[in-house]
Design a protein around this motif. Structure first.
Motif, PDB file in Angstrom:
ATOM      1  N   SER A  31       0.824  -1.217   0.000  1.00  0.00           N
ATOM      2  CA  SER A  31       0.000   0.000   0.000  1.00  0.00           C
ATOM      3  C   SER A  31       0.850   1.255   0.000  1.00  0.00           C
ATOM      4  CB  SER A  31      -0.925   0.001   1.229  1.00  0.00           C
ATOM      5  OG  SER A  31      -0.153  -0.072   2.423  1.00  0.00           O
ATOM      6  N   ASP A  32       2.105   1.141   0.534  1.00  0.00           N
ATOM      7  CA  ASP A  32       2.978   2.310   0.569  1.00  0.00           C
ATOM      8  C   ASP A  32       3.990   2.293  -0.568  1.00  0.00           C
ATOM      9  OD1 ASP A  32       4.410   0.137   1.472  1.00  0.00           O
ATOM     10  OD2 ASP A  32       5.511   1.261   2.997  1.00  0.00           O
ATOM     11  N   ALA A  33       3.798   1.380  -1.520  1.00  0.00           N
ATOM     12  CA  ALA A  33       4.783   1.257  -2.589  1.00  0.00           C
ATOM     13  C   ALA A  33       4.683   2.426  -3.553  1.00  0.00           C
ATOM     14  CB  ALA A  33       4.558  -0.052  -3.350  1.00  0.00           C
ATOM     15  N   GLY A  34       5.854   2.867  -4.004  1.00  0.00           N
ATOM     16  CA  GLY A  34       5.889   3.920  -4.995  1.00  0.00           C
ATOM     17  C   GLY A  34       5.505   3.384  -6.360  1.00  0.00           C
ATOM     18  N   ALA A  35       5.284   4.277  -7.298  1.00  0.00           N
ATOM     19  CA  ALA A  35       4.806   3.882  -8.620  1.00  0.00           C
ATOM     20  C   ALA A  35       5.813   3.006  -9.345  1.00  0.00           C
ATOM     21  CB  ALA A  35       4.492   5.129  -9.440  1.00  0.00           C
ATOM     22  N   GLY A  36       7.128   3.177  -9.021  1.00  0.00           N
ATOM     23  CA  GLY A  36       8.142   2.429  -9.751  1.00  0.00           C
ATOM     24  C   GLY A  36       8.618   1.186  -9.048  1.00  0.00           C
ATOM     25  N   LEU A  37       7.966   0.720  -8.002  1.00  0.00           N
ATOM     26  CA  LEU A  37       8.439  -0.433  -7.243  1.00  0.00           C
ATOM     27  C   LEU A  37       7.874  -1.729  -7.820  1.00  0.00           C
ATOM     28  CD1 LEU A  37       9.963  -1.535  -4.739  1.00  0.00           C
ATOM     29  CD2 LEU A  37       7.798  -1.367  -3.499  1.00  0.00           C
ATOM     30  N   ARG A  38       8.765  -2.705  -8.069  1.00  0.00           N
ATOM     31  CA  ARG A  38       8.357  -4.053  -8.489  1.00  0.00           C
ATOM     32  C   ARG A  38       8.814  -5.036  -7.422  1.00  0.00           C
ATOM     33  NH1 ARG A  38       8.006  -5.058 -13.810  1.00  0.00           N
ATOM     34  NH2 ARG A  38       7.092  -7.021 -13.095  1.00  0.00           N
ATOM     35  N   GLU A  39       7.927  -5.930  -6.995  1.00  0.00           N
ATOM     36  CA  GLU A  39       8.242  -6.877  -5.927  1.00  0.00           C
ATOM     37  C   GLU A  39       8.164  -8.313  -6.435  1.00  0.00           C
ATOM     38  OE1 GLU A  39       7.250  -5.859  -1.818  1.00  0.00           O
ATOM     39  OE2 GLU A  39       5.634  -4.642  -2.656  1.00  0.00           O
ATOM     40  N   PHE A  40       9.149  -9.102  -6.035  1.00  0.00           N
ATOM     41  CA  PHE A  40       9.213 -10.511  -6.378  1.00  0.00           C
ATOM     42  C   PHE A  40       9.532 -11.305  -5.110  1.00  0.00           C
ATOM     43  CE2 PHE A  40      10.113  -8.191 -10.190  1.00  0.00           C
ATOM     44  CZ  PHE A  40       9.724  -8.981 -11.269  1.00  0.00           C
ATOM     45  N   ARG A  41       9.217 -12.568  -5.142  1.00  0.00           N
ATOM     46  CA  ARG A  41       9.624 -13.484  -4.076  1.00  0.00           C
ATOM     47  C   ARG A  41      10.183 -14.746  -4.737  1.00  0.00           C
ATOM     48  NH1 ARG A  41       8.519 -14.083   1.244  1.00  0.00           N
ATOM     49  NH2 ARG A  41       6.919 -12.460   1.173  1.00  0.00           N
ATOM     50  N   ALA A  84      12.269 -10.633  -2.161  1.00  0.00           N
ATOM     51  CA  ALA A  84      12.325 -11.370  -0.898  1.00  0.00           C
ATOM     52  C   ALA A  84      12.829 -12.768  -1.196  1.00  0.00           C
ATOM     53  CB  ALA A  84      10.948 -11.405  -0.248  1.00  0.00           C
ATOM     54  N   VAL A  85      13.960 -13.159  -0.598  1.00  0.00           N
ATOM     55  CA  VAL A  85      14.584 -14.457  -0.842  1.00  0.00           C
ATOM     56  C   VAL A  85      14.393 -15.332   0.388  1.00  0.00           C
ATOM     57  CG1 VAL A  85      16.716 -15.676  -1.386  1.00  0.00           C
ATOM     58  CG2 VAL A  85      16.285 -13.418  -2.390  1.00  0.00           C
ATOM     59  N   GLU A  86      13.684 -16.428   0.215  1.00  0.00           N
ATOM     60  CA  GLU A  86      13.425 -17.371   1.300  1.00  0.00           C
ATOM     61  C   GLU A  86      14.378 -18.556   1.148  1.00  0.00           C
ATOM     62  OE1 GLU A  86       9.682 -19.940   3.211  1.00  0.00           O
ATOM     63  OE2 GLU A  86       9.472 -18.877   1.294  1.00  0.00           O
ATOM     64  N   ASN A  87      15.014 -18.944   2.240  1.00  0.00           N
ATOM     65  CA  ASN A  87      16.003 -20.015   2.196  1.00  0.00           C
ATOM     66  C   ASN A  87      15.387 -21.316   2.703  1.00  0.00           C
ATOM     67  OD1 ASN A  87      18.233 -21.648   2.178  1.00  0.00           O
ATOM     68  ND2 ASN A  87      19.303 -20.610   3.847  1.00  0.00           N
ATOM     69  N   LYS A  88      15.155 -22.257   1.786  1.00  0.00           N
ATOM     70  CA  LYS A  88      14.665 -23.578   2.143  1.00  0.00           C
ATOM     71  C   LYS A  88      15.755 -24.648   2.002  1.00  0.00           C
ATOM     72  CE  LYS A  88      10.396 -22.737   3.285  1.00  0.00           C
ATOM     73  NZ  LYS A  88       9.932 -23.002   4.690  1.00  0.00           N
ATOM     74  N   LEU A  89      17.006 -24.213   1.920  1.00  0.00           N
ATOM     75  CA  LEU A  89      18.126 -25.139   1.948  1.00  0.00           C
ATOM     76  C   LEU A  89      18.424 -25.541   3.389  1.00  0.00           C
ATOM     77  CD1 LEU A  89      20.539 -23.203  -0.450  1.00  0.00           C
ATOM     78  CD2 LEU A  89      19.190 -25.218  -1.063  1.00  0.00           C
ATOM     79  N   ASP A  90      19.286 -26.541   3.542  1.00  0.00           N
ATOM     80  CA  ASP A  90      19.739 -26.935   4.874  1.00  0.00           C
ATOM     81  C   ASP A  90      21.026 -26.229   5.267  1.00  0.00           C
ATOM     82  OD1 ASP A  90      17.602 -28.671   5.302  1.00  0.00           O
ATOM     83  OD2 ASP A  90      18.630 -30.353   4.339  1.00  0.00           O
ATOM     84  N   GLU A  91      21.401 -25.203   4.519  1.00  0.00           N
ATOM     85  CA  GLU A  91      22.591 -24.423   4.843  1.00  0.00           C
ATOM     86  C   GLU A  91      22.339 -22.969   4.496  1.00  0.00           C
ATOM     87  OE1 GLU A  91      25.218 -26.597   2.137  1.00  0.00           O
ATOM     88  OE2 GLU A  91      25.531 -24.723   1.031  1.00  0.00           O
ATOM     89  N   TYR A 125      16.019  -7.969  -0.549  1.00  0.00           N
ATOM     90  CA  TYR A 125      16.953  -7.090  -1.253  1.00  0.00           C
ATOM     91  C   TYR A 125      16.140  -6.012  -1.960  1.00  0.00           C
ATOM     92  CZ  TYR A 125      20.293 -10.953  -0.661  1.00  0.00           C
ATOM     93  OH  TYR A 125      21.111 -11.940  -0.152  1.00  0.00           O
ATOM     94  N   GLU A 126      16.649  -4.780  -1.937  1.00  0.00           N
ATOM     95  CA  GLU A 126      15.927  -3.686  -2.587  1.00  0.00           C
ATOM     96  C   GLU A 126      16.922  -2.684  -3.152  1.00  0.00           C
ATOM     97  OE1 GLU A 126      12.526  -0.285  -1.579  1.00  0.00           O
ATOM     98  OE2 GLU A 126      12.678  -2.099  -0.338  1.00  0.00           O
ATOM     99  N   PHE A 127      16.723  -2.322  -4.423  1.00  0.00           N
ATOM    100  CA  PHE A 127      17.636  -1.382  -5.070  1.00  0.00           C
ATOM    101  C   PHE A 127      16.996  -0.880  -6.357  1.00  0.00           C
ATOM    102  CE2 PHE A 127      18.778  -5.804  -5.911  1.00  0.00           C
ATOM    103  CZ  PHE A 127      18.651  -5.895  -7.280  1.00  0.00           C
ATOM    104  N   ASP A 128      17.575   0.182  -6.911  1.00  0.00           N
ATOM    105  CA  ASP A 128      17.114   0.746  -8.175  1.00  0.00           C
ATOM    106  C   ASP A 128      17.862   0.094  -9.343  1.00  0.00           C
ATOM    107  OD1 ASP A 128      15.392   2.565  -6.934  1.00  0.00           O
ATOM    108  OD2 ASP A 128      17.015   4.005  -6.643  1.00  0.00           O
ATOM    109  N   ALA A 129      17.150  -0.137 -10.421  1.00  0.00           N
ATOM    110  CA  ALA A 129      17.753  -0.684 -11.637  1.00  0.00           C
ATOM    111  C   ALA A 129      18.283   0.471 -12.473  1.00  0.00           C
ATOM    112  CB  ALA A 129      16.733  -1.503 -12.419  1.00  0.00           C
ATOM    113  N   VAL A 130      19.521   0.887 -12.152  1.00  0.00           N
ATOM    114  CA  VAL A 130      20.076   2.062 -12.842  1.00  0.00           C
ATOM    115  C   VAL A 130      20.453   1.790 -14.287  1.00  0.00           C
ATOM    116  CG1 VAL A 130      21.163   3.916 -11.543  1.00  0.00           C
ATOM    117  CG2 VAL A 130      21.900   1.636 -11.148  1.00  0.00           C
ATOM    118  N   ASP A 131      20.933   0.579 -14.549  1.00  0.00           N
ATOM    119  CA  ASP A 131      21.397   0.228 -15.889  1.00  0.00           C
ATOM    120  C   ASP A 131      20.442  -0.769 -16.547  1.00  0.00           C
ATOM    121  OD1 ASP A 131      23.701   1.740 -15.512  1.00  0.00           O
ATOM    122  OD2 ASP A 131      24.804   0.036 -14.671  1.00  0.00           O
ATOM    123  N   ALA A 132      20.182  -0.557 -17.835  1.00  0.00           N
ATOM    124  CA  ALA A 132      19.498  -1.582 -18.620  1.00  0.00           C
ATOM    125  C   ALA A 132      20.511  -2.641 -19.030  1.00  0.00           C
ATOM    126  CB  ALA A 132      18.847  -0.963 -19.852  1.00  0.00           C
ATOM    127  N   GLY A 133      20.036  -3.868 -19.258  1.00  0.00           N
ATOM    128  CA  GLY A 133      20.956  -4.879 -19.734  1.00  0.00           C
ATOM    129  C   GLY A 133      20.615  -6.278 -19.269  1.00  0.00           C
TER     130      GLY A 133
END
Length: 494
Positions: A31-41, A84-91, A125-133
């Motif tokens: 609800s507080d996300a800016g117009a340019g925010l994309r979220e993945f899990r 958002a990175v969820e760790n389901k490994l045993d390490e 993890y959260e950051f801006d995609a400054v470079d295309a590629g």
């Protein structure tokens, strides 16, 4: 043999297409996300994949979201990304966003930039995609095994104004060391691999499967995004009578040009964007051959032409990409630094040929190799220290170490790197892209921007960049066994 032949099980049907890389799972915007925010899990965990073709069964792997490669994360340049990175490994694990210029805290280096993600935990993890590629993501924790078991995926940042093509395809290249029953060989991190050329596998895949044909049409123009996700294999792809144009390297635009010697060469972690015009006859087949290792060539895949052409000739569309917002280094005022890579099998012999051993760990060296070199006794002392590979005389024993270089922030720097070993090394710089300005004293033709540069044995390469991203960053070989065996260091931007 140092470089095993790819066996016959690589000759089976696989249609490599854009659909072969699954789309990321997009979360609903906050609800507080800016117009340019994309979220993945994404979820790191064990899985199974049909790497080798039938009659072989599935191979147990580690992967993201149960797919090999992991989900394609695709966003537009300038958007903000949260994963958002969820760790389901045993390490423990982390995720490094390879080639993206991210804030230091988001770089995914265990203990240096973040605490590792413990089993059952999630890190955002959260950051801006400054470079295309064309970029990719993978663990930086025990990567010689975690990447080797399949933990990697593509990350595509689209240009606001991309080049016009008929079709865009991503090929994530990798290889595997499999048994005759398509099980994973469990010899990760063995000393022979670490001392020689790393874990080169016996089975090569495109997008996680052994390929046979890739369907095309005469007259079609394809943008082919290549990512080398292998632990150690270097690819040198020959597209037969086609004439690919390289338009980007490591995600960064470059003057469109034909590959040197006709081969598209990619060391581990490197990427290339190609414009590939389908110019052969309808109904024909053209083999793509990997020719990097002399005498060990093999057929990777066939370009299989449909009977109905799309058009009779290649389209006449512009192919140059718009530049990314990279600061241009000022070579006249740049501070110079020396870095020398040593060690491995035959390392002492190469050092003797080149005039000595590693020498000191000085910050700035305006003197060339002579100022860096000591005597053969120094090399032998390093080998007896338990290390296998060294940067400026030091073998890393983990990701946290004193900086080998301190670079003044927002200043231009030239790093002269010498590969004083008998092996190739793809050297990766975190947090920055750099211009490759010379090889063995000769200026490069295209002054290409890269984040990973492949150095040949005994080669000297100069790179230049503006150190504009503050923090402690890794510099390491991306042959993951070499990295684990010591060829890794930290440079500080402050």
């Amino acid at each position: 043999m140092l470089y095993p032949r790819v066996p016959a099980l690589t000759r089976r049907t696989f249609l490599a297409s854009a659909a072969a890389v699954s789309a990321g799972v997009v979360l609903p915007p906050r609800s507080d996300a800016g117009a340019g925010l994309r979220e993945f899990r994404i979820r790191a965990g064990p899985g199974r994949a049909q790497i080798a073709p039938e009659p072989h069964g599935d191979t147990p792997i580690w992967c993201y979201d149960g797919s090999l490669p992991g989900p394609e994360i695709r966003i537009r340049q300038g958007e903000r990304l949260r994963v958002a990175v969820e760790n389901k490994l045993d390490e423990e694990t982390t995720v490094h966003w390879h080639g993206l210029r991210v804030p230091n805290a988001m770089d995914g280096v265990p203990h240096l930039t973040q605490a590792p993600i413990a089993p059952g935990e999630t890190f955002a993890y959260e950051f801006d995609a400054v470079d295309a590629g064309t970029f990719w993501y993978h663990p930086h924790h025990r990567s010689f095994e975690q990447v080797g078991r399949g933990l990697y995926g593509p990350l595509i940042v689209e240009e606001a104004d991309p080049v016009r093509v008929d079709r865009e395809v991503t090929w994530v290249l990798s290889d595997w060391r499999l048994t005759k029953t398509a099980e994973m060989r469990e010899d990760f991190g063995n000393r022979h691999d670490m001392m020689h050329n790393g874990r080169v596998g016996n089975t090569v895949t495109i997008n996680g499967r052994v390929p046979d044909v890739f369907q095309v049409r005469k007259g079609q123009r394809i943008r082919l995004r290549l990512i080398n996700a292998a632990n150690a294999r270097i690819f040198g792809l020959d597209f037969g009578n086609h004439q690919p144009a390289i338009i980007a390297l490591d995600g960064q635009p470059v003057e469109p040009h034909a590959p040197e010697g006709g081969l598209v060469v990619l060391g581990p972690a490197m990427r290339a964007d190609l414009i590939l015009d389908m110019t052969a006859d309808a109904g024909s087949r053209v083999s793509v051959i990997d020719r990097f290792y002399e005498g060990l060539e093999y057929r990777l895949v066939d370009l299989a032409y449909a009977d109905n052409p799309l058009r009779q000739a290649a389209p006449d569309w512009p192919v140059a990409l718009p530049p990314n917002p990279l600061p241009e280094p000022d070579l006249a005022s740049a501070v110079r630094h020396e870095v020398t890579f040593n060690g491995g099998m035959m390392g002492a012999v190469v050092m003797q040929e080149m005039g000595g051993s590693m020498g000191n760990r000085g910050e700035d060296s305006s003197g060339a190799m002579g100022g860096m070199m000591g005597n053969m006794g120094g090399m032998m002392n390093m080998m007896h220290s338990g290390g296998i590979w060294f940067i400026n005389g030091v073998a890393a024993e983990g990701h946290v170490m004193d900086p080998m270089l301190t670079l003044a922030q927002n200043k231009s720097h030239v790093i002269a790197m010498t590969n004083a070993t008998a092996w190739h090394h793809p050297i990766h710089l975190h947090g920055h892209s750099f211009r490759v300005i010379s090889r063995n004293g000769k200026p490069t033709r295209h002054r290409e921007w890269q984040d990973t540069v492949l150095m040949s044995p005994r080669e000297r390469v100069e790179i230049a960049f503006v150190a504009d991203n503050p923090g402690d960053w890794m510099l390491h070989c991306h042959i993951l066994e070499h990295q684990a065996a010591g060829m890794m260091g930290v440079f500080r931007v402050a």
